[in-house]
Design a protein around this motif. Structure first.
Motif, PDB file in Angstrom:
ATOM      1  N   UNK A  82       0.810  -1.196   0.092  1.00  0.00           N
ATOM      2  CA  UNK A  82      -0.041  -0.066  -0.003  1.00  0.00           C
ATOM      3  C   UNK A  82       0.981   1.313  -0.034  1.00  0.00           C
ATOM      4  N   UNK A  83       1.327   1.810  -1.219  1.00  0.00           N
ATOM      5  CA  UNK A  83       2.220   2.563  -1.409  1.00  0.00           C
ATOM      6  C   UNK A  83       1.516   3.756  -2.396  1.00  0.00           C
ATOM      7  N   UNK A  84       1.740   5.284  -1.908  1.00  0.00           N
ATOM      8  CA  UNK A  84       1.179   6.141  -2.658  1.00  0.00           C
ATOM      9  C   UNK A  84       2.324   6.983  -3.007  1.00  0.00           C
ATOM     10  N   UNK A  85       2.318   7.348  -4.476  1.00  0.00           N
ATOM     11  CA  UNK A  85       3.359   8.022  -5.152  1.00  0.00           C
ATOM     12  C   UNK A  85       2.813   9.532  -5.605  1.00  0.00           C
ATOM     13  N   UNK A  86       3.776  10.539  -5.497  1.00  0.00           N
ATOM     14  CA  UNK A  86       3.165  11.666  -5.749  1.00  0.00           C
ATOM     15  C   UNK A  86       3.266  11.874  -7.434  1.00  0.00           C
ATOM     16  N   UNK A  87       2.709  11.179  -8.177  1.00  0.00           N
ATOM     17  CA  UNK A  87       2.738  11.045  -9.482  1.00  0.00           C
ATOM     18  C   UNK A  87       1.266  10.735 -10.014  1.00  0.00           C
ATOM     19  N   UNK A  88       0.825  10.929 -11.154  1.00  0.00           N
ATOM     20  CA  UNK A  88      -0.519  10.609 -11.639  1.00  0.00           C
ATOM     21  C   UNK A  88      -0.337   8.986 -12.128  1.00  0.00           C
ATOM     22  N   UNK A  89      -1.475   8.005 -11.920  1.00  0.00           N
ATOM     23  CA  UNK A  89      -1.291   6.631 -12.286  1.00  0.00           C
ATOM     24  C   UNK A  89      -0.987   6.244 -13.744  1.00  0.00           C
ATOM     25  N   UNK A  90      -1.424   7.342 -14.642  1.00  0.00           N
ATOM     26  CA  UNK A  90      -0.992   6.948 -15.973  1.00  0.00           C
ATOM     27  C   UNK A  90       0.390   7.215 -16.374  1.00  0.00           C
ATOM     28  N   UNK A  91       1.260   7.623 -15.585  1.00  0.00           N
ATOM     29  CA  UNK A  91       2.497   7.793 -15.683  1.00  0.00           C
ATOM     30  C   UNK A  91       3.711   6.963 -15.101  1.00  0.00           C
ATOM     31  N   UNK A  92       2.882   6.012 -14.290  1.00  0.00           N
ATOM     32  CA  UNK A  92       3.609   5.079 -13.397  1.00  0.00           C
ATOM     33  C   UNK A  92       3.465   3.432 -13.825  1.00  0.00           C
ATOM     34  N   UNK A  93       4.491   2.717 -13.420  1.00  0.00           N
ATOM     35  CA  UNK A  93       4.127   1.202 -13.505  1.00  0.00           C
ATOM     36  C   UNK A  93       4.776   0.414 -12.219  1.00  0.00           C
ATOM     37  N   UNK A  94       3.964  -0.355 -11.680  1.00  0.00           N
ATOM     38  CA  UNK A  94       4.410  -1.064 -10.586  1.00  0.00           C
ATOM     39  C   UNK A  94       4.384  -2.687 -10.783  1.00  0.00           C
ATOM     40  N   UNK A  95       5.603  -3.222 -10.610  1.00  0.00           N
ATOM     41  CA  UNK A  95       5.816  -4.691 -10.730  1.00  0.00           C
ATOM     42  C   UNK A  95       6.745  -5.161  -9.919  1.00  0.00           C
ATOM     43  N   UNK A  96       6.948  -6.621  -9.906  1.00  0.00           N
ATOM     44  CA  UNK A  96       7.953  -7.325  -9.460  1.00  0.00           C
ATOM     45  C   UNK A  96       8.695  -8.416 -10.015  1.00  0.00           C
ATOM     46  N   UNK A  97       9.898  -8.481  -9.995  1.00  0.00           N
ATOM     47  CA  UNK A  97      10.738  -9.297 -10.690  1.00  0.00           C
ATOM     48  C   UNK A  97      11.424 -10.195  -9.809  1.00  0.00           C
ATOM     49  N   UNK A  98      11.572 -11.633  -9.827  1.00  0.00           N
ATOM     50  CA  UNK A  98      12.405 -12.626  -9.086  1.00  0.00           C
ATOM     51  C   UNK A  98      13.608 -13.111  -9.974  1.00  0.00           C
ATOM     52  N   UNK A  99      14.061 -13.775  -9.289  1.00  0.00           N
ATOM     53  CA  UNK A  99      15.194 -14.482  -9.748  1.00  0.00           C
ATOM     54  C   UNK A  99      14.817 -15.752 -11.006  1.00  0.00           C
ATOM     55  N   UNK A 100      13.490 -15.899 -10.870  1.00  0.00           N
ATOM     56  CA  UNK A 100      13.294 -16.970 -12.013  1.00  0.00           C
ATOM     57  C   UNK A 100      12.655 -16.151 -13.189  1.00  0.00           C
ATOM     58  N   UNK A 101      12.722 -15.038 -13.248  1.00  0.00           N
ATOM     59  CA  UNK A 101      12.302 -14.275 -14.466  1.00  0.00           C
ATOM     60  C   UNK A 101      10.907 -13.843 -14.511  1.00  0.00           C
ATOM     61  N   UNK A 102      10.059 -14.394 -13.615  1.00  0.00           N
ATOM     62  CA  UNK A 102       8.659 -14.205 -13.727  1.00  0.00           C
ATOM     63  C   UNK A 102       8.308 -12.618 -13.165  1.00  0.00           C
ATOM     64  N   UNK A 103       7.314 -12.001 -13.705  1.00  0.00           N
ATOM     65  CA  UNK A 103       6.708 -10.756 -13.532  1.00  0.00           C
ATOM     66  C   UNK A 103       5.540 -10.625 -12.821  1.00  0.00           C
ATOM     67  N   UNK A 104       4.928  -9.738 -12.776  1.00  0.00           N
ATOM     68  CA  UNK A 104       3.538  -9.119 -12.105  1.00  0.00           C
ATOM     69  C   UNK A 104       2.608 -10.144 -12.654  1.00  0.00           C
ATOM     70  N   UNK A 105       2.671 -10.423 -14.051  1.00  0.00           N
ATOM     71  CA  UNK A 105       1.323 -10.994 -14.606  1.00  0.00           C
ATOM     72  C   UNK A 105       1.130 -12.441 -14.140  1.00  0.00           C
ATOM     73  N   UNK A 106       2.381 -12.793 -13.731  1.00  0.00           N
ATOM     74  CA  UNK A 106       2.363 -14.266 -12.946  1.00  0.00           C
ATOM     75  C   UNK A 106       1.875 -14.232 -11.541  1.00  0.00           C
ATOM     76  N   UNK A 107       2.290 -13.083 -10.979  1.00  0.00           N
ATOM     77  CA  UNK A 107       2.035 -13.299  -9.488  1.00  0.00           C
ATOM     78  C   UNK A 107       0.626 -12.364  -9.056  1.00  0.00           C
ATOM     79  N   UNK A 108       0.010 -11.851 -10.045  1.00  0.00           N
ATOM     80  CA  UNK A 108      -1.187 -11.024  -9.605  1.00  0.00           C
ATOM     81  C   UNK A 108      -1.113  -9.592 -10.267  1.00  0.00           C
ATOM     82  N   UNK A 109      -2.078  -8.708 -10.073  1.00  0.00           N
ATOM     83  CA  UNK A 109      -1.925  -7.442 -10.095  1.00  0.00           C
ATOM     84  C   UNK A 109      -2.284  -6.522  -8.871  1.00  0.00           C
TER      85      UNK A 109
END
Length: 414
Positions: A82-109
């Motif tokens: 639960x993080x709030x950034x002082x920029x509009x949502x259309x300009x940002x992207x948030x995701x996670x990348x682990x050692x297996x190479x999987x990204x946010x699409x695999x882990x959820x949204x």
């Protein structure tokens, strides 16, 4: 035969009586005194205070920590964000990348919500409370976490209070709130928020499209209302909760290096497998001309520890509680008896030395005139050199007589 049995019983009772180890002091031998009464009152008060303290100690519990090697490699890891950034949502992207190479699409949204970065009065109170507890835990008293676990404190589990309609500003939302839960592999990874939406990259990984956003629009000032791993646990306060960082630089890099530790909490309020973490922060401005390179954004790099911690709430033993009570009562009684004896001895020595108290009375009695007692009739009283004697017979009352004694020496006869 019956008489023989009665005799045997009497002998048995006599043998039992001889084994009595407790002395019996007759009441006539016991002398009460003000000193003994005062010491007795102090002793009873002291015993009562210690007994109450011991009861409170027994009613409380202790948190025991056990350490072992974590062998659960197939377990998934939940990341609560639960993080709030002082920029509009259309300009940002948030995701996670682990050692297996999987990204946010695999882990959820994560969910995105347009909000205001400026807080209301109620929200500031909540944020200040979280920051105060975290500062106190880090700098002053780490054991407050044990208190929160034992009490099952859930006051901060509800999250940031909602903004009231009356507190809505006159301008459109200027910040983006990312919140939700990601389920990732139990391996090292990197959660980040940066400019541009992410796209997958072959063979693995992803990239952020930041070309459409001008550098002057960058502002990575942020507030972390919640960032944790695993199941939410009552009484658990996470190190990054309430973290607020504001920068005036457009190109700024915030880095968090997190060490995640598997944790099992067993208390009267909960029994859950979760995670705790330690964090180290670092932030700097990016200026390629001075050699400070990097990608502007918020990067939380986490790694898994190989040690698992088990926290268990344990109560004190009843047997130990009774033994401690007996030791308190018996020890204080024995000590008070010794103190009473020493106090009495000291008082006797002082009074005898300075002739005060009962010793003064005894001295006055020894100096008083000897009383005259009537003698039996068989003794013949007389007065010798001024001493009055009494002559008495069997039939009449004694009558005083005077007898003068003289020593005469007849020289002529010699």
């Amino acid at each position: 035969m019956r008489r023989l049995n009665v005799a045997n019983r009497k002998q048995a009772f006599k043998a039992v009586k001889e084994l009595d180890a407790f002395p019996k002091v007759p009441e006539s031998y016991v002398e009460t005194s003000a000193t003994g009464g005062g010491i007795s009152i102090v002793t009873f008060i002291f015993i009562a205070v210690l007994v109450i303290s011991e009861i409170n100690y027994y009613s409380n519990s202790d948190m025991k920590f056990y350490y072992s090697v974590d062998t659960n490699f197939n377990q998934k890891l939940k990341i609560n964000v639960d993080i709030t950034v002082a920029m509009k949502c259309g300009t940002l992207g948030a995701d996670v990348l682990d050692l297996t190479g999987q990204s946010t699409d695999t882990f959820g949204q994560l969910e995105e919500e347009d909000v205001y970065f400026e807080l209301t009065a109620a929200q500031k109170i909540y944020l200040t409370s979280i920051q105060g507890i975290n500062t106190y835990i880090r700098d002053e008293y780490h054991a407050i976490q044990e208190f929160l676990w034992k009490s099952g404190f859930t006051g901060f589990g509800k999250g940031m209070p909602k903004r009231d309609r009356r507190d809505m500003p006159n301008y459109p939302p200027d910040a983006c709130r990312f919140h939700g839960t990601l389920v990732v592999n139990k391996v090292a990874g990197n959660f980040h928020i940066t400019v541009g939406r992410s796209i997958p990259v072959i063979p693995r990984g992803h990239a952020h499209l930041s070309m459409l956003v001008d550098n002057s629009m960058y502002n990575f000032s942020h507030r972390i209302d919640r960032f944790s791993f695993g199941e939410p646990t009552p009484g658990q306060v996470n190190p990054l909760d309430g973290d607020l960082l504001v920068t005036k630089q457009t190109l700024h890099l915030f880095q968090y290096f997190v060490q995640v530790v598997p944790l099992q909490v067993q208390t009267r309020h909960t029994d859950v497998d979760t995670f705790q973490f330690a964090v180290t922060t670092r932030n700097r401005s990016i200026n390629h001309s001075t050699g400070s390179h990097g990608v502007p954004g918020i990067f939380i790099k986490y790694d898994m520890a190989s040690i698992k911690v088990k926290v268990s709430e344990e109560h004190h033993s009843v047997v130990a509680f009774l033994i401690r009570l007996c030791g308190i009562v018996g020890g204080i009684f024995a000590t008070s008896g010794i103190l009473h004896g020493l106090t009495g001895l000291l008082i006797d020595v002082v009074c005898c030395r300075f002739k005060v108290g009962k010793y003064k009375e005894r001295e006055s009695e020894s100096k008083a005139p000897m009383p005259v007692h009537s003698l039996n009739s068989e003794h013949v009283p007389a007065t010798v050199e001024g001493i009055s004697l009494v002559a008495a017979n069997h039939t009449s009352s004694p009558q005083p007589i005077n007898i003068s004694l003289a020593a005469t020496l007849d020289i002529s006869e010699q």
